[in-house]
Design a protein around this motif. Structure first.
Motif, PDB file in Angstrom:
ATOM      1  N   SER A  24       2.423   0.409  -4.495  1.00 42.24           N
ATOM      2  CA  SER A  24       1.351   1.101  -5.202  1.00 42.24           C
ATOM      3  C   SER A  24       1.787   2.500  -5.637  1.00 42.24           C
ATOM      4  O   SER A  24       1.474   2.943  -6.750  1.00 42.24           O
ATOM      5  N   THR A  25       2.536   3.195  -4.771  1.00 40.90           N
ATOM      6  CA  THR A  25       3.023   4.531  -5.132  1.00 40.90           C
ATOM      7  C   THR A  25       4.067   4.448  -6.231  1.00 40.90           C
ATOM      8  O   THR A  25       4.038   5.220  -7.198  1.00 40.90           O
ATOM      9  N   SER A  65       0.811  -1.222   0.000  1.00 40.24           N
ATOM     10  CA  SER A  65       0.000   0.000   0.000  1.00 40.24           C
ATOM     11  C   SER A  65       0.844   1.271   0.000  1.00 40.24           C
ATOM     12  O   SER A  65       0.458   2.267  -0.622  1.00 40.24           O
ATOM     13  N   VAL A  66       1.993   1.233   0.669  1.00 39.11           N
ATOM     14  CA  VAL A  66       2.796   2.451   0.805  1.00 39.11           C
ATOM     15  C   VAL A  66       3.870   2.560  -0.270  1.00 39.11           C
ATOM     16  O   VAL A  66       4.059   3.620  -0.864  1.00 39.11           O
ATOM     17  N   SER A  73      11.713   6.397 -10.351  1.00 39.70           N
ATOM     18  CA  SER A  73      11.149   5.339  -9.506  1.00 39.70           C
ATOM     19  C   SER A  73      12.213   4.730  -8.601  1.00 39.70           C
ATOM     20  O   SER A  73      11.939   4.384  -7.448  1.00 39.70           O
ATOM     21  N   CYS A  87      12.099   4.690  -4.600  1.00 37.66           N
ATOM     22  CA  CYS A  87      12.157   3.417  -3.881  1.00 37.66           C
ATOM     23  C   CYS A  87      13.328   3.404  -2.904  1.00 37.66           C
ATOM     24  O   CYS A  87      13.224   2.851  -1.799  1.00 37.66           O
ATOM     25  N   GLY A 132       2.482   3.732  -9.454  1.00 37.44           N
ATOM     26  CA  GLY A 132       1.848   4.918 -10.018  1.00 37.44           C
ATOM     27  C   GLY A 132       2.838   5.787 -10.773  1.00 37.44           C
ATOM     28  O   GLY A 132       2.517   6.354 -11.821  1.00 37.44           O
TER      29      GLY A 132
END
Length: 218
Positions: free
Chosen positions: A79-80, A75-76, A115, A119, A83
């Motif tokens: 998913s980000t 979720s953190v 990205s 990350c 996106g």
């Protein structure tokens, strides 16, 4: 320069694909992408199975720890990051449609760089503070200790997963999704082997689960 659509005539419609051809083309892209996501979720499922099989008495603690860590990372972080990588689809598709393949490469590398930086920053945050965030919802010390270990290892696997995902998006634009599908299908087989070695043979429990995920993403 914008294309003058008023010049489009009925004769030009003969060059358009038929409904059957369009359906075949769409499903030719959908099925490989679908299989990619199925295999990714199977990786986590395989970990759950091996943990439950190897540690039946401690399965509740271990599975709760891995489940909480995966829910948080999905979720953190994932998913980000996904996106952000999604922008590669749009930009590369536009460049591909315009026939500017050089620009496609630029979009891919810049999107991947953004990205990866994201990350990396999230990995540093999770390494030091991820367990504190989960600690707002979980109070069991044993679960939090296992979560702390798994999140640190999982940050590496999620980093590698986002790098792979950027390549997958690029291949999808080139209509070569079947290539990445073959790769991910082979990695799920290896993932079972890694889980068997690190969890079943070496008895590394949470650490073994994290190492198996890292090797699978490599």
């Amino acid at each position: 320069m914008k294309e003058d659509l008023s010049s489009f005539t009925e004769e030009d419609s003969d060059d358009l694909p038929t409904l059957r051809e369009s359906i075949k083309e769409i499903w030719g892209l959908v099925i490989p992408i679908f299989l990619n996501f199925v295999c990714w979720y199977l990786q986590q499922t395989v970990v759950y199975w091996f943990i439950g099989w190897k540690y039946p008495l401690d399965a509740k603690v271990f599975l709760s720890s891995i489940g909480m860590a995966n829910a948080y990372m999905n979720s953190v972080v994932f998913s980000t990051g996904l996106g952000i990588i999604q922008a590669i689809d749009t930009l590369c598709s536009n460049a591909y449609g315009a026939g500017n393949y050089y620009l496609m490469g630029i979009y891919l590398h810049r999107g991947r760089l953004i990205s990866m930086v994201f990350c990396f920053l999230m990995g540093v945050f999770n390494f030091f503070y991820g367990v504190n965030v989960i600690g707002l919802f979980v109070t069991e010390p044993e679960i939090l200790m296992n979560v702390s270990i798994y999140i640190k290892l999982n940050s590496i696997s999620f980093f590698l997963l986002l790098v792979y995902n950027s390549n997958q998006r690029y291949m999808n634009v080139l209509r070569k999704a079947h290539i990445t599908t073959r790769i991910v299908l082979s990695t799920i087989i290896l993932h079972v082997l890694w889980c068997y070695i690190f969890i079943g043979i070496l008895d590394l429990s949470i650490v073994g689960a994290g190492l198996a995920m890292i090797l699978t993403q490599i």
